[in-house]
Design an enzyme around this catalytic site. Structure first.
Site, PDB file in Angstrom:
ATOM      1  N   CYS A  51      22.323  -7.882 -12.857  1.00 19.70           N
ATOM      2  CA  CYS A  51      22.244  -7.664 -11.366  1.00 19.70           C
ATOM      3  C   CYS A  51      21.001  -6.744 -11.128  1.00 19.70           C
ATOM      4  O   CYS A  51      20.514  -6.302 -11.995  1.00 19.70           O
ATOM      5  CB  CYS A  51      23.668  -6.982 -10.960  1.00 19.70           C
ATOM      6  SG  CYS A  51      23.755  -5.409 -11.595  1.00 19.70           S
ATOM      7  N   HIS A  81      26.342  -2.085 -20.428  1.00 20.14           N
ATOM      8  CA  HIS A  81      27.612  -2.612 -21.690  1.00 20.14           C
ATOM      9  C   HIS A  81      27.040  -3.993 -22.131  1.00 20.14           C
ATOM     10  O   HIS A  81      27.652  -4.890 -21.827  1.00 20.14           O
ATOM     11  CB  HIS A  81      28.741  -2.498 -21.026  1.00 20.14           C
ATOM     12  CG  HIS A  81      29.366  -1.234 -20.752  1.00 20.14           C
ATOM     13  ND1 HIS A  81      30.639  -0.922 -20.139  1.00 20.14           N
ATOM     14  CD2 HIS A  81      29.115   0.081 -21.241  1.00 20.14           C
ATOM     15  CE1 HIS A  81      30.895   0.428 -19.978  1.00 20.14           C
ATOM     16  NE2 HIS A  81      30.075   1.095 -20.926  1.00 20.14           N
ATOM     17  N   CYS A 143      22.651   3.196 -10.558  1.00 20.27           N
ATOM     18  CA  CYS A 143      22.852   2.099  -9.633  1.00 20.27           C
ATOM     19  C   CYS A 143      23.031   2.628  -8.222  1.00 20.27           C
ATOM     20  O   CYS A 143      23.811   3.432  -7.976  1.00 20.27           O
ATOM     21  CB  CYS A 143      24.032   0.874 -10.054  1.00 20.27           C
ATOM     22  SG  CYS A 143      23.968  -0.322  -8.849  1.00 20.27           S
ATOM     23  N   HIS A 171      36.263   5.044 -18.212  1.00 14.52           N
ATOM     24  CA  HIS A 171      34.873   4.396 -17.989  1.00 14.52           C
ATOM     25  C   HIS A 171      33.746   5.338 -17.517  1.00 14.52           C
ATOM     26  O   HIS A 171      34.224   6.225 -16.649  1.00 14.52           O
ATOM     27  CB  HIS A 171      35.061   3.194 -16.821  1.00 14.52           C
ATOM     28  CG  HIS A 171      33.891   2.419 -16.875  1.00 14.52           C
ATOM     29  ND1 HIS A 171      32.725   2.703 -16.133  1.00 14.52           N
ATOM     30  CD2 HIS A 171      33.620   1.091 -17.128  1.00 14.52           C
ATOM     31  CE1 HIS A 171      31.727   1.591 -16.242  1.00 14.52           C
ATOM     32  NE2 HIS A 171      32.421   0.617 -16.970  1.00 14.52           N
ATOM     33  N   GLU A 173      31.152   5.272 -15.358  1.00 12.33           N
ATOM     34  CA  GLU A 173      31.089   5.396 -13.860  1.00 12.33           C
ATOM     35  C   GLU A 173      32.325   6.044 -13.455  1.00 12.33           C
ATOM     36  O   GLU A 173      31.991   6.897 -12.414  1.00 12.33           O
ATOM     37  CB  GLU A 173      30.835   4.048 -13.286  1.00 12.33           C
ATOM     38  CG  GLU A 173      30.895   3.723 -11.866  1.00 12.33           C
ATOM     39  CD  GLU A 173      30.928   2.508 -11.339  1.00 12.33           C
ATOM     40  OE1 GLU A 173      31.555   2.428 -10.082  1.00 12.33           O
ATOM     41  OE2 GLU A 173      30.611   1.568 -11.915  1.00 12.33           O
ATOM     42  N   SER A 308      32.352  -4.515 -21.388  1.00 15.96           N
ATOM     43  CA  SER A 308      31.988  -4.626 -20.148  1.00 15.96           C
ATOM     44  C   SER A 308      33.032  -4.846 -18.974  1.00 15.96           C
ATOM     45  O   SER A 308      33.709  -5.901 -19.221  1.00 15.96           O
ATOM     46  CB  SER A 308      30.857  -5.689 -19.994  1.00 15.96           C
ATOM     47  OG  SER A 308      30.565  -6.143 -18.563  1.00 15.96           O
ATOM     48  N   SER A 309      33.238  -4.033 -18.032  1.00 10.94           N
ATOM     49  CA  SER A 309      34.298  -3.792 -17.172  1.00 10.94           C
ATOM     50  C   SER A 309      34.192  -5.360 -16.246  1.00 10.94           C
ATOM     51  O   SER A 309      35.182  -6.363 -16.156  1.00 10.94           O
ATOM     52  CB  SER A 309      34.387  -2.757 -16.217  1.00 10.94           C
ATOM     53  OG  SER A 309      35.382  -3.046 -15.347  1.00 10.94           O
ATOM     54  N   SER A 370      25.668  -7.382 -16.836  1.00 11.56           N
ATOM     55  CA  SER A 370      24.689  -6.845 -17.892  1.00 11.56           C
ATOM     56  C   SER A 370      24.237  -7.493 -18.966  1.00 11.56           C
ATOM     57  O   SER A 370      23.907  -7.309 -20.163  1.00 11.56           O
ATOM     58  CB  SER A 370      25.339  -5.487 -18.421  1.00 11.56           C
ATOM     59  OG  SER A 370      26.779  -5.944 -18.956  1.00 11.56           O
TER      60      SER A 370
END
Length: 381
Positions: A51, A81, A143, A171, A173, A308-309, A370
């Site tokens: 992204c 991730h 981001c 996590h 973030e 990776s969520s 990712s």
């Protein structure tokens, strides 16, 4: 702190392309995202892979290495991730201060001559302050969608609203987001992983659940001294940008209804706030997964880091349509009959036997936000 790179985009662009571009993916993009080879129909999701936030983070990391060829460079955590990308950065001499790639260097070992990169997820306020105290040069690749969430929860805190964050409390973030709330003297937050945990808050608000139960179930994911009676009178909704968007919207509606039932529709604005903090790139990839599923493949392979969520939510969506497997790379295809994969609701990877459907067949492919094109292309090959 550097937030906009070093103006070296042109100098690193060809290096990044060489590391992550895939001719297979280029071909599929040029051919309506599909191809047929010897009885195998290949379907590629129309939105997948890196992204804009990941593109920016990787670009800044490569620029930083080019800008400071002789300086020590560190990442506070995985930049994204994806194991392939993080390994490539290690090969470039960039070290990690935490996580599975952690080097022997600690925060106390850092000096003003060192460069430290903040990952795409951002970093907690106290972590950034530690780096500033060491005098390091900081490169921020956070981001923009994450920063948008931060601004929202900071406003909640300033206005006396508790931030209810839909996310995974461990996590990176979500840790960074909750730390923004904690900057304010009366800042409060509580993190809910799913609708079941959100329902606990709703039940307390409507009087069918005790404060003790809320503290027992969610105290570990809340601000210090969290008091439901005090902190759930006024709430504002936010989310980790990589969560399942439909669930984030459902949780917001659940809490809106609970507040309306408790205080009345006329007073709702005094007790409830919700703004769309869902990442557009996450939404686009989830929508594309639904579209891929509607093409009725016999199997879907989702490529991305096991931690990776956003990738885990893609495979969760894929499984609504057909058998679906989350793999990290082509190395997880152990043989023509065995596949290493990770179920989104289980902590460890496992091995599937007899996974591929017999030819002729139709298989869908996609990758998390990712995941480099090359990793997806290698799996298709």
């Amino acid at each position: 702190m550097y937030r906009h790179g070093f103006g070296l985009n042109a100098e690193v662009e060809h290096v990044i392309e060489n590391d992550y571009r895939s001719p297979v993916i280029d071909y599929l993009r040029q051919n309506d995202f599909r191809a047929t080879v010897e009885g195998l129909e290949i379907l590629l999701a129309r939105e997948f892979g890196f992204c804009y936030g990941v593109d920016k983070a990787v670009d800044y990391a490569y620029q930083t290495r080019r800008m400071f060829p002789d300086r020590r460079i560190f990442l506070t955590a995985e930049i994204i991730h994806n194991p392939g990308v993080n390994q490539r950065l290690r090969e470039m001499g960039i070290e990690f201060l935490s996580g599975r790639y952690r080097s022997s260097v600690t925060y106390e070992d850092l000096t003003p001559q060192d460069i430290v990169i903040l990952p795409a997820f951002g970093a907690a306020v106290e972590e950034i302050e530690r780096l500033r105290a060491r005098g390091c040069t900081i490169v921020d690749t956070t981001c923009g969608s994450v920063i948008h969430v931060w601004k929202r929860v900071e406003k909640y805190a300033r206005d006396g609203f508790t931030a209810v964050i839909h996310g995974k409390y461990r996590h990176e973030e979500t840790i960074a987001t909750s730390s923004r709330v904690a900057q304010f003297p009366n800042g409060r937050y509580v993190i809910v992983r799913d609708k079941d945990e959100a329902q606990l808050l709703c039940d307390f608000i409507t009087g069918t659940c005790s404060a003790e139960v809320v503290r027992e179930r969610l105290g570990h994911a809340a601000s210090p001294n969290f008091d439901p009676a005090r902190d759930l009178v006024r709430v504002g909704i936010a989310n980790q940008t990589t969560m399942l968007s439909s669930e984030s919207l459902e949780i917001a509606e659940m809490l809106r209804r609970a507040m309306a039932a408790r205080y009345g529709e006329a007073a709702l604005n005094e007790h409830f706030r919700s703004f769309d903090t869902i990442c557009s790139a996450t939404q686009d990839r989830q929508d594309a997964m639904h579209a891929l599923g509607e093409l009725k493949p016999q199997l879907i392979l989702v490529v991305g880091g096991f931690n990776s969520s956003n990738t885990s939510h893609l495979v969760e969506i894929a499984a609504e349509y057909c058998p679906a497997y989350h793999i990290e790379s082509v190395a997880d295809i152990l043989s023509a009959e065995t596949l290493r994969h990770k179920h989104w609701a289980k902590p460890e990877a496992e091995v599937a036997h007899g996974w591929p459907p017999p030819l002729p067949t139709r298989i869908g492919f996609t990758g998390g936000a990712s995941t480099p094109d090359r990793a997806i292309g290698d799996v298709i090959l």
